[in-house]
Design a protein around this motif. Structure first.
Motif, PDB file in Angstrom:
ATOM      1  N   THR A 469     -10.854-124.972 -11.062  1.00  0.00           N
ATOM      2  CA  THR A 469     -12.239-125.153 -11.818  1.00  0.00           C
ATOM      3  C   THR A 469     -13.181-124.214 -12.470  1.00  0.00           C
ATOM      4  O   THR A 469     -13.810-124.424 -13.134  1.00  0.00           O
ATOM      5  CB  THR A 469     -13.225-125.602 -10.676  1.00  0.00           C
ATOM      6  N   LEU A 470     -12.289-122.633 -11.632  1.00  0.00           N
ATOM      7  CA  LEU A 470     -12.808-121.562 -12.775  1.00  0.00           C
ATOM      8  C   LEU A 470     -12.750-121.817 -14.200  1.00  0.00           C
ATOM      9  O   LEU A 470     -13.262-121.258 -14.615  1.00  0.00           O
ATOM     10  CB  LEU A 470     -12.634-120.150 -12.425  1.00  0.00           C
ATOM     11  N   ILE A 471     -11.407-121.843 -13.841  1.00  0.00           N
ATOM     12  CA  ILE A 471     -10.548-122.086 -15.937  1.00  0.00           C
ATOM     13  C   ILE A 471     -11.486-122.521 -16.307  1.00  0.00           C
ATOM     14  O   ILE A 471     -11.760-122.518 -17.142  1.00  0.00           O
ATOM     15  CB  ILE A 471      -9.227-122.500 -15.745  1.00  0.00           C
ATOM     16  N   GLU A 472     -11.901-123.889 -15.782  1.00  0.00           N
ATOM     17  CA  GLU A 472     -12.663-125.410 -16.770  1.00  0.00           C
ATOM     18  C   GLU A 472     -14.032-124.794 -17.254  1.00  0.00           C
ATOM     19  O   GLU A 472     -14.969-125.101 -18.092  1.00  0.00           O
ATOM     20  CB  GLU A 472     -12.724-126.362 -16.084  1.00  0.00           C
ATOM     21  N   CYS A 473     -14.841-124.108 -15.817  1.00  0.00           N
ATOM     22  CA  CYS A 473     -16.036-123.355 -15.559  1.00  0.00           C
ATOM     23  C   CYS A 473     -16.163-122.965 -17.346  1.00  0.00           C
ATOM     24  O   CYS A 473     -17.220-122.675 -17.964  1.00  0.00           O
ATOM     25  CB  CYS A 473     -16.125-122.752 -14.848  1.00  0.00           C
ATOM     26  N   LYS A 474     -15.204-121.818 -17.135  1.00  0.00           N
ATOM     27  CA  LYS A 474     -15.464-121.236 -18.027  1.00  0.00           C
ATOM     28  C   LYS A 474     -14.818-121.374 -20.093  1.00  0.00           C
ATOM     29  O   LYS A 474     -15.471-120.818 -20.323  1.00  0.00           O
ATOM     30  CB  LYS A 474     -13.813-119.395 -18.382  1.00  0.00           C
TER      31      LYS A 474
END
Length: 486
Positions: A469-474
């Motif tokens: 989810t961090l990757i998606e948010c970034k």
């Protein structure tokens, strides 16, 4: 003494040798109840005579060339332990000076064999433990330790001048091992506040533990022993033990509140006018929550003394940090090397934290650290070192998050690069807790604080989902920024 339990002096054991039985008998006599002052005086005289009978005044003969027998080493060990017992029975300053002086005369450390020297160092450790147990000033025993350390460091310097390479390496290695043994004993001296197993007190350690040549000279760039891995690693353990003991003696800092939104900033400014520094020892004393056994004035004096040492010490430790994590090849897959680097980084940050708590800032650390990590060629190792640095810093000083928020978020996002997860989940937990998932790059992260708390505790297993989810948010943030420009 070996078991760090003073009550064993009053317990008979079938394994006791004759000398131990004698010492325990003397302790029982000393602890016997006496109803009158005259009776107490007579008892004290009797105890002193008994101690003088079992402790010879002369020194133990030992030379560098001749290995002592087991019996000779046992005799020296018994004498030094008897001095420790004598101090336990009478911890007055005159008696401490007398007994430490007697102990020093038991053996000529400079001329003694290595086996004898090892017993001597252990004796110093035991005497120091008794003195700390009774809260006696450590000047006398640490003075002896200064002398012993000086002898060993001088011998290391002399060994480097030997022309025969084999002899040179043998003497150097033996000296380094002896220095390492001494440093390990210093660690135990720092860790031992009391010999009463029921006493859980935590006391601010004597700043002299950091001021002695076992730290200052061993870490000095002018001293060749500083590049010896064994001695420098043991010296790091001394500093870390001191920092840990200091932290246990001080009140636990509280995490800062999450930064207010713009709407609430005015009320926050009004609140700040009433801020009370709960780390101030005088305020703690007034609130009845003063650090155990340490007055406000004594606390301040010790902090001031430690701060004077920590400035140059931080620089010395950073040189070693660079040697371990920047300048030498250090594959990020090797667990032992990673653990070593972690200890050095934690130690460097810990020393910096002392300075920050006393009015300094993280400016130097935030400049030197990240700038140095950029020189690491291995990208995985570079990210891991930066991650450990940030985790160590935020663990000790959560207030550092707000002024350096962007850097901490940058390191968090760098952790999303696929690799073996070690401490990434711990770092994510502390950043999410301090940020409250308000940062634009963290909005949408699938993570929840613990029930009934604002603290995030992400497990190693949960981190794989959080990382995605961090990757998606970034990526979402980048797309939004890109769309706004075009």
């Amino acid at each position: 003494m070996v078991q760090r339990d003073i009550s064993l002096l009053s317990v008979q054991d079938r394994g006791d040798n004759v000398f131990e039985v004698l010492l325990k008998m003397i302790v029982q006599v000393a602890q016997a109840d006496s109803t009158s002052d005259a009776g107490k005086k007579q008892r004290d005289i009797q105890v002193k005579k008994m101690l003088n009978m079992v402790v010879p005044v002369g020194s133990v003969s030992s030379t560098r060339a001749v290995q002592p027998t087991g019996q000779e080493n046992s005799m020296l060990f018994n004498r030094l332990n008897a001095m420790a017992v004598a101090i336990h029975l009478d911890p007055s300053i005159p008696n401490v000076r007398h007994r430490v002086g007697q102990a020093r005369r038991c053996v000529n450390f400079k001329d003694a064999h290595d086996f004898t020297r090892a017993v001597c160092i252990r004796g110093i450790e035991h005497i120091c433990a008794v003195m700390r147990h009774h809260r006696v000033q450590l000047g006398e025993i640490l003075g002896w330790l200064v002398e012993v350390t000086g002898i060993l460091l001088d011998e290391y310097q002399e060994a480097r001048t030997l022309t025969n390479k084999d002899n040179k390496n043998i003497v150097k290695n033996k000296t380094v091992e002896m220095v390492k043994s001494l440093l390990i004993s210093v660690v135990r001296m720092i860790e031992t506040c009391s010999l009463d197993t029921a006493d859980e007190r935590h006391e601010y350690p004597d700043p002299a533990f950091l001021e002695g040549p076992w730290v200052k000279d061993v870490f000095s760039p002018k001293n060749p022993i500083a590049i010896e891995n064994d001695s420098s690693a043991a010296c790091q353990e001394v500093v870390s033990a001191f920092l840990d003991a200091r932290m246990r003696a001080l009140p636990r800092p509280t995490a800062p509140p999450i930064s207010p939104s713009v709407d609430n900033q005015e009320s926050q400014d009004e609140y700040d006018k009433f801020f009370i520094d709960l780390n101030d020892p005088e305020i703690l004393a007034a609130l009845g929550d003063e650090p155990a056994q340490t007055s406000g004035m004594e606390w301040k004096q010790k902090e001031e003394a430690v701060c004077k040492v920590c400035g140059p010490l931080a620089s010395a430790i950073f040189r070693v940090v660079c040697r371990y994590v920047v300048d030498s090849p250090a594959p990020s897959t090797v667990d032992s090397r990673r653990e070593t680097a972690d200890r050095w980084i934690d130690c460097w940050v810990g020393v910096g934290n002392v300075l920050v708590q006393n009015g300094s800032s993280w400016k130097n650390h935030m400049h030197l650290g990240p700038e140095s990590w950029e020189r690491i060629p291995d990208p995985l190792w570079r990210r891991r070192v930066g991650l450990r640095f940030c985790l160590a810093l935020l663990r000790l000083d959560s207030k550092a998050y707000n002024p350096y928020e962007d850097y901490f978020i940058e390191v968090l996002l760098a952790c999303t690069v696929p690799s073996k997860t070690t401490i990434e989940h711990e770092y994510a937990s502390i950043v999410f807790t301090l940020d409250g998932l308000r940062h634009p790059l963290l909005r949408g992260v699938l993570a929840e604080p613990s029930t009934g708390s604002s603290t995030f505790e992400i497990s190693l297993e949960e981190y794989s989902t959080v990382r995605q989810t961090l990757i998606e948010c970034k990526n979402s943030f980048i797309r939004v920024k890109y769309s706004a420009h075009y």
